[in-house]
Write a protein that holds these residues in place. Structure first.
Motif, PDB file in Angstrom:
ATOM      1  N   TYR A  40       0.832  -1.206   0.000  1.00  0.00           N
ATOM      2  CA  TYR A  40       0.000   0.000   0.000  1.00  0.00           C
ATOM      3  C   TYR A  40       0.868   1.258   0.000  1.00  0.00           C
ATOM      4  O   TYR A  40       0.546   2.252  -0.668  1.00  0.00           O
ATOM      5  N   VAL A  41       1.953   1.224   0.743  1.00  0.00           N
ATOM      6  CA  VAL A  41       2.877   2.361   0.757  1.00  0.00           C
ATOM      7  C   VAL A  41       3.412   2.616  -0.651  1.00  0.00           C
ATOM      8  O   VAL A  41       3.451   3.760  -1.127  1.00  0.00           O
ATOM      9  N   VAL A  42       3.812   1.548  -1.330  1.00  0.00           N
ATOM     10  CA  VAL A  42       4.376   1.689  -2.686  1.00  0.00           C
ATOM     11  C   VAL A  42       3.315   2.191  -3.656  1.00  0.00           C
ATOM     12  O   VAL A  42       3.597   3.033  -4.523  1.00  0.00           O
ATOM     13  N   SER A  43       2.069   1.718  -3.544  1.00  0.00           N
ATOM     14  CA  SER A  43       0.990   2.206  -4.409  1.00  0.00           C
ATOM     15  C   SER A  43       0.785   3.707  -4.219  1.00  0.00           C
ATOM     16  O   SER A  43       0.567   4.450  -5.188  1.00  0.00           O
ATOM     17  N   THR A  44       0.858   4.156  -2.979  1.00  0.00           N
ATOM     18  CA  THR A  44       0.702   5.584  -2.684  1.00  0.00           C
ATOM     19  C   THR A  44       1.847   6.389  -3.285  1.00  0.00           C
ATOM     20  O   THR A  44       1.636   7.462  -3.870  1.00  0.00           O
ATOM     21  N   LEU A  45       3.068   5.865  -3.168  1.00  0.00           N
ATOM     22  CA  LEU A  45       4.224   6.553  -3.753  1.00  0.00           C
ATOM     23  C   LEU A  45       4.130   6.578  -5.281  1.00  0.00           C
ATOM     24  O   LEU A  45       4.578   7.538  -5.917  1.00  0.00           O
ATOM     25  N   ALA A  46       3.547   5.533  -5.860  1.00  0.00           N
ATOM     26  CA  ALA A  46       3.379   5.493  -7.321  1.00  0.00           C
ATOM     27  C   ALA A  46       2.440   6.604  -7.785  1.00  0.00           C
ATOM     28  O   ALA A  46       2.666   7.228  -8.835  1.00  0.00           O
ATOM     29  N   GLN A  47       1.396   6.885  -7.015  1.00  0.00           N
ATOM     30  CA  GLN A  47       0.494   7.981  -7.373  1.00  0.00           C
ATOM     31  C   GLN A  47       1.206   9.324  -7.261  1.00  0.00           C
ATOM     32  O   GLN A  47       0.958  10.238  -8.059  1.00  0.00           O
ATOM     33  N   TRP A  48       2.084   9.451  -6.273  1.00  0.00           N
ATOM     34  CA  TRP A  48       2.905  10.663  -6.154  1.00  0.00           C
ATOM     35  C   TRP A  48       3.790  10.801  -7.388  1.00  0.00           C
ATOM     36  O   TRP A  48       3.926  11.890  -7.960  1.00  0.00           O
ATOM     37  N   LEU A  49       4.394   9.693  -7.826  1.00  0.00           N
ATOM     38  CA  LEU A  49       5.253   9.719  -9.010  1.00  0.00           C
ATOM     39  C   LEU A  49       4.467  10.164 -10.239  1.00  0.00           C
ATOM     40  O   LEU A  49       4.956  10.971 -11.044  1.00  0.00           O
ATOM     41  N   MET A  50       3.249   9.637 -10.399  1.00  0.00           N
ATOM     42  CA  MET A  50       2.419  10.028 -11.543  1.00  0.00           C
ATOM     43  C   MET A  50       2.125  11.519 -11.514  1.00  0.00           C
ATOM     44  O   MET A  50       2.164  12.194 -12.559  1.00  0.00           O
ATOM     45  N   THR A  51       1.850  12.041 -10.325  1.00  0.00           N
ATOM     46  CA  THR A  51       1.576  13.480 -10.200  1.00  0.00           C
ATOM     47  C   THR A  51       2.814  14.290 -10.555  1.00  0.00           C
ATOM     48  O   THR A  51       2.740  15.278 -11.296  1.00  0.00           O
ATOM     49  N   ALA A  52       3.966  13.854 -10.048  1.00  0.00           N
ATOM     50  CA  ALA A  52       5.214  14.585 -10.285  1.00  0.00           C
ATOM     51  C   ALA A  52       5.609  14.574 -11.755  1.00  0.00           C
ATOM     52  O   ALA A  52       6.144  15.562 -12.277  1.00  0.00           O
ATOM     53  N   LEU A  53       5.363  13.467 -12.450  1.00  0.00           N
ATOM     54  CA  LEU A  53       5.752  13.331 -13.852  1.00  0.00           C
ATOM     55  C   LEU A  53       4.648  13.764 -14.815  1.00  0.00           C
ATOM     56  O   LEU A  53       4.785  13.600 -16.022  1.00  0.00           O
ATOM     57  N   ASP A  54       3.544  14.295 -14.258  1.00  0.00           N
ATOM     58  CA  ASP A  54       2.447  14.783 -15.089  1.00  0.00           C
ATOM     59  C   ASP A  54       1.848  13.658 -15.932  1.00  0.00           C
ATOM     60  O   ASP A  54       1.567  13.827 -17.118  1.00  0.00           O
ATOM     61  N   ILE A  55       1.671  12.501 -15.298  1.00  0.00           N
ATOM     62  CA  ILE A  55       1.032  11.359 -15.948  1.00  0.00           C
ATOM     63  C   ILE A  55      -0.375  11.237 -15.382  1.00  0.00           C
ATOM     64  O   ILE A  55      -0.554  11.069 -14.171  1.00  0.00           O
ATOM     65  N   GLY A  56      -1.382  11.353 -16.222  1.00  0.00           N
ATOM     66  CA  GLY A  56      -2.759  11.277 -15.758  1.00  0.00           C
ATOM     67  C   GLY A  56      -3.214   9.840 -15.568  1.00  0.00           C
ATOM     68  O   GLY A  56      -2.614   8.897 -16.093  1.00  0.00           O
ATOM     69  N   LEU A  57      -4.288   9.686 -14.811  1.00  0.00           N
ATOM     70  CA  LEU A  57      -4.891   8.364 -14.616  1.00  0.00           C
ATOM     71  C   LEU A  57      -5.841   8.120 -15.778  1.00  0.00           C
ATOM     72  O   LEU A  57      -6.894   8.753 -15.885  1.00  0.00           O
ATOM     73  N   THR A  58      -5.463   7.223 -16.667  1.00  0.00           N
ATOM     74  CA  THR A  58      -6.210   6.985 -17.898  1.00  0.00           C
ATOM     75  C   THR A  58      -6.473   5.494 -18.074  1.00  0.00           C
ATOM     76  O   THR A  58      -6.121   4.682 -17.221  1.00  0.00           O
ATOM     77  N   VAL A  59      -7.087   5.170 -19.202  1.00  0.00           N
ATOM     78  CA  VAL A  59      -7.359   3.768 -19.522  1.00  0.00           C
ATOM     79  C   VAL A  59      -6.066   2.955 -19.556  1.00  0.00           C
ATOM     80  O   VAL A  59      -6.050   1.776 -19.174  1.00  0.00           O
TER      81      VAL A  59
END
Length: 773
Positions: free
Chosen positions: A644-663
């Motif tokens: 769960y910690v890693v999943s949360t950090l992955a969402q932080w990474l997506m935000t930092a790299l400007d990667i949206g949540l898409t299909v």
């Protein structure tokens, strides 16, 4: 009961090894043949949430107003303006060629050469008009002058003609079925036809052809996806090197790679047998199946070699390893499978197919790497002094890592983890749903498709990103002043929403025509209150214009947006919903949505709605399987919390790299969790045996590291290095997936060897052990 069942399976398989091998051979031959029949398969409807309310509106009115599966072809003169014979010959050629391509909705084909492309002008006696290109048109200087005059009268500069007169547009909508065959339209074949028969046939040094639309985009993705074969070959090479470094044996390197390739072949064969194709967006899954298979194969080799080193022969070692790894390996692979199956909860066809593809692949690994591999190893000669691993069991590295299971260092580890989690959770709240960049997000900005998109957006006044708000009302509503003025008010409000470039509807056309009947005076650009005058103002607007249906009970308001970024779409959708509540009534209903951006809006909402349930399902499945396997809440916590910690950090990474949540990025979270759980399960399965025998936490963890540590390290590195090659892909979505999966594979591995023991140090007291399993 569990041991008895395991023992029975073990005895049955190894007593009849030759029969089992023959079954594998026969099955492999069958699935190899079936795999050769699989084809790339892509369709527009698989990429949209068909049960979403927006899409129900879209499908309901698609026959009258066209769909979102459109093709836009901009034909441009590379040296000047369009008014020359060569250009008009090319434009007519493109129009005619597109008209006769199977799968094209011929009624919807629009260009300067369409009879429905007409001009209207105000003359002394009222209105005069006709087709923009007369029936007797000749591309002479005089004829081109007439056409230029008609273009200006028609008011199509900026829509069908570029603002600088350098290009002209040909556009159409596509059907779902090929009328020649009656079968589903082959999107990839149509994309190839557009490339070969349209672009290559008419493009030269003076004429350039630019094609955009879902079908062309998918065709370009499929073309880029062929490069996946190269990445697959590269991954096999990298994996072979990593496994050889671990096993120090060519024979032991070949076996897990061979068994993993068998799993991929079986996966492809099973998909073909079930009638599925391979979508370009899920073509990466076979690689993941191969990588997962190798990771479990490494664990099996690790166990067999160590048992041979302890004095057993290869056959006995393979049998004992099968018995030892059947439960942890099976639970890990079941966790992978169930994690993938949770994606079925997302109501988008492409994600459901991805879930089925991945689940079948992992199910095949259970057979090939937990059954076939140990049987093959039982026939393999392994030296008694054989060693596996990248580090010796006496390495100070293991001693250092094992110290994380002592409470002193564990406190530091857990404090750092808590800080990272808190920051990651806070930063992850900024994760955006949908696309964050202009152009087709699946492709790089420099791709031909996106360059075509940017050219069309730059040279035409209207955007290719448009949304149709469907106004559902009563029959003959366009003759009612009240209803038409309500639509006009709605359009005015939408035109003032940030992100809306312009808008058009029957009400706005009615105002223009009414002004024309009054000598073009802008003061008369209003909706007539007199019903006869109102009828006169809309009488010349045909239903083929896309602004009304046959009985005028449905009239769309078409909003042209600046782009299709998530923020823009959300702003416009929220404004439409607010205005619909304010202006709507029993007689007039404003419903979302049609057009390409309408589809994107529905998809974004479906992804956002699925995000939390998917996470609950995937973690719920992992928790249940861990509880069944270890029969311990503590053991389940030390496996799941690091994930769960890693999943949360992955969402932080997506935000930092400007990667949206898409299909394309949403499934990565489930994939990362499903695969990441393997590390913890393998470590804890060995650790639990030591704890149950009376060892203290630190000693049990050190013993687990000596037995499984090298295999876990090499697995994490192999998976991460393999997907990191995707950074160089021609496909942007593959690059994004590569970044996220590399992060999750590596960090999940680190979390398993760092956070897991730190949690264990506090969840178990050395003086009061709990039995695990």
């Amino acid at each position: 009961m569990k041991k008895t069942l395991t023992s029975q399976i073990e005895t049955a398989l190894f007593r009849h090894k030759l029969v089992v091998l023959m079954l594998f051979v026969i099955t492999s031959v069958f699935f190899t043949y079936q795999a050769t029949q699989i084809k790339l398969d892509a369709s527009f409807t698989k990429n949209i949430p068909l049960n979403h309310s927006y899409m129900k509106t879209y499908l309901k009115h698609r026959a009258n107003f066209g769909g979102a599966n459109n093709i836009l072809i901009s034909v441009c003169d590379t040296h000047g303006d369009i008014f020359n014979a060569e250009f008009f010959n090319a434009l007519k050629g493109v129009h005619d060629k597109l008209f006769f391509i199977p799968g094209v909705d011929r009624i919807q084909v629009k260009s300067l050469f369409s009879p429905s492309t007409r001009f209207v002008e105000v003359v002394e006696d009222g209105f005069a008009g006709g087709p923009v290109i007369p029936a007797d048109f000749q591309p002479s200087e005089e004829g081109l002058g007439v056409v230029k005059s008609n273009i200006e009268k028609a008011g199509i500069v900026g829509s069908m003609i570029a603002d600088d007169y350098s290009c002209a547009m040909v556009k159409t909508a596509l059907l779902d079925l090929n009328p020649d065959t009656g079968e589903k339209l082959d999107t990839l074949e149509l994309a190839q036809t557009l490339e070969q028969d349209v672009r290559q046939s008419f493009e030269n040094e003076n004429i350039s052809v630019h094609i955009i639309g879902f079908t062309k985009m998918v065709g370009d993705v499929a073309k880029g996806a062929k490069g996946v074969v190269l990445f697959f070959a590269l991954a096999i090479g990298i994996t072979a090197i990593m496994v050889y470094i671990f096993s120090h044996s060519i024979r032991l390197t070949i076996l897990p790679i061979f068994c993993s390739l068998v799993a991929v072949v079986w996966q492809m064969g099973m998909l073909s047998s079930l009638g599925f194709g391979l979508d370009p967006m899920s073509i990466l899954i076979p690689f993941l199946v191969f990588a997962i298979g190798v990771s479990h194969g490494v664990q099996m080799i690790n166990s067999v070699v160590k048992k041979v080193s302890s004095g057993l022969d290869a056959a006995a070692a393979a049998q004992a390893s099968f018995a030892a790894l059947l439960i942890p390996g099976g639970v890990a692979l079941l966790s992978d499978t169930v994690g993938f199956l949770t994606l079925l909860s997302i109501d988008i066809g492409i994600i459901k197919e991805l879930a089925i593809t991945a689940s079948i692949g992992v199910a095949m690994i259970i057979l090939t790497n937990l059954v076939l591999l140990p049987i093959l190893l039982s026939y393999t000669k392994i030296k008694a002094n054989a060693k596996v691993g990248v580090l010796s069991e006496d390495s100070v590295f293991w001693t250092f890592i094992a110290s994380f299971a002592k409470r002193g260092r564990a406190r530091v580890i857990l404090f750092i983890t808590a800080v990272l989690f808190a920051v990651g959770f806070y930063q992850g709240q900024g994760l955006k749903i949908g696309e964050l960049h202009a152009g087709a997000p699946a492709l790089h900005e420099s791709s031909r498709y996106n360059q075509d998109t940017f050219l069309i957006t730059d040279r035409y006044a209207i955007s290719v990103d448009y949304m149709s708000v469907i106004v559902e009302t009563t029959a003959d509503a366009c003759t009612s002043f009240d209803i038409m003025s309500t639509i006009d008010r709605f359009q005015w409000e939408m035109e003032n929403v940030p992100g809306v470039q312009s808008a058009v509807s029957l009400s706005s056309i009615s105002k223009l025509v009414n002004a024309g009947y009054n000598e073009g005076n802008p003061k008369w650009r209003i909706i007539p209150r007199n019903q006869q005058t109102l009828v006169q103002s809309i009488a010349q607007v045909p239903s083929s214009s896309g602004l009304l249906n046959n009985d005028c009970s449905v009239m769309p308001v078409i909003l042209f947006l600046e782009d299709h970024k998530a923020q823009t779409i959300n702003t416009v959708v929220d404004a439409v919903k607010a205005a619909a509540v304010d202006l709507g009534s029993e007689q007039v209903k404003f419903t979302l949505a049609s057009g390409p951006v309408g589809v994107m809006a529905a998809t974004n909402e479906a992804v956002e709605a699925a995000q939390l349930p998917m996470m609950i399902y995937v973690y719920g499945a992992v928790i249940v399987l861990c509880l069944i396997s270890f029969r311990s809440v503590r053991a389940t916590l030390v496996v799941v919390l690091p994930l769960y910690v890693v999943s949360t950090l992955a969402q932080w990474l997506m935000t930092a790299l400007d990667i949206g949540l898409t299909v394309s990025t949403l499934p990565v979270i489930a994939l990362g969790v499903g695969i990441g759980v393997d590390y913890g399960i393998y470590i804890l399965s060995t650790m639990s045996l030591k704890l149950n025998s009376g060892m203290k936490i630190h000693d049990a963890y050190l013993a687990a590291l000596k037995e499984r540590g090298s295999a876990v390290l090499i697995t994490g590195l192999t998976l991460a290095i393999g997907v990191s090659t995707w950074f160089f892909s021609d496909l942007k979505f593959q690059v994004d997936m590569g970044i996220l999966l590399t992060f999750m594979f590596l960090v999940n591995m680190l979390a398993a060897i760092i956070i897991l023991p730190a949690l264990s140090a506090f969840l178990w007291a050395d003086d009061k052990q709990e039995k695990i399993g």
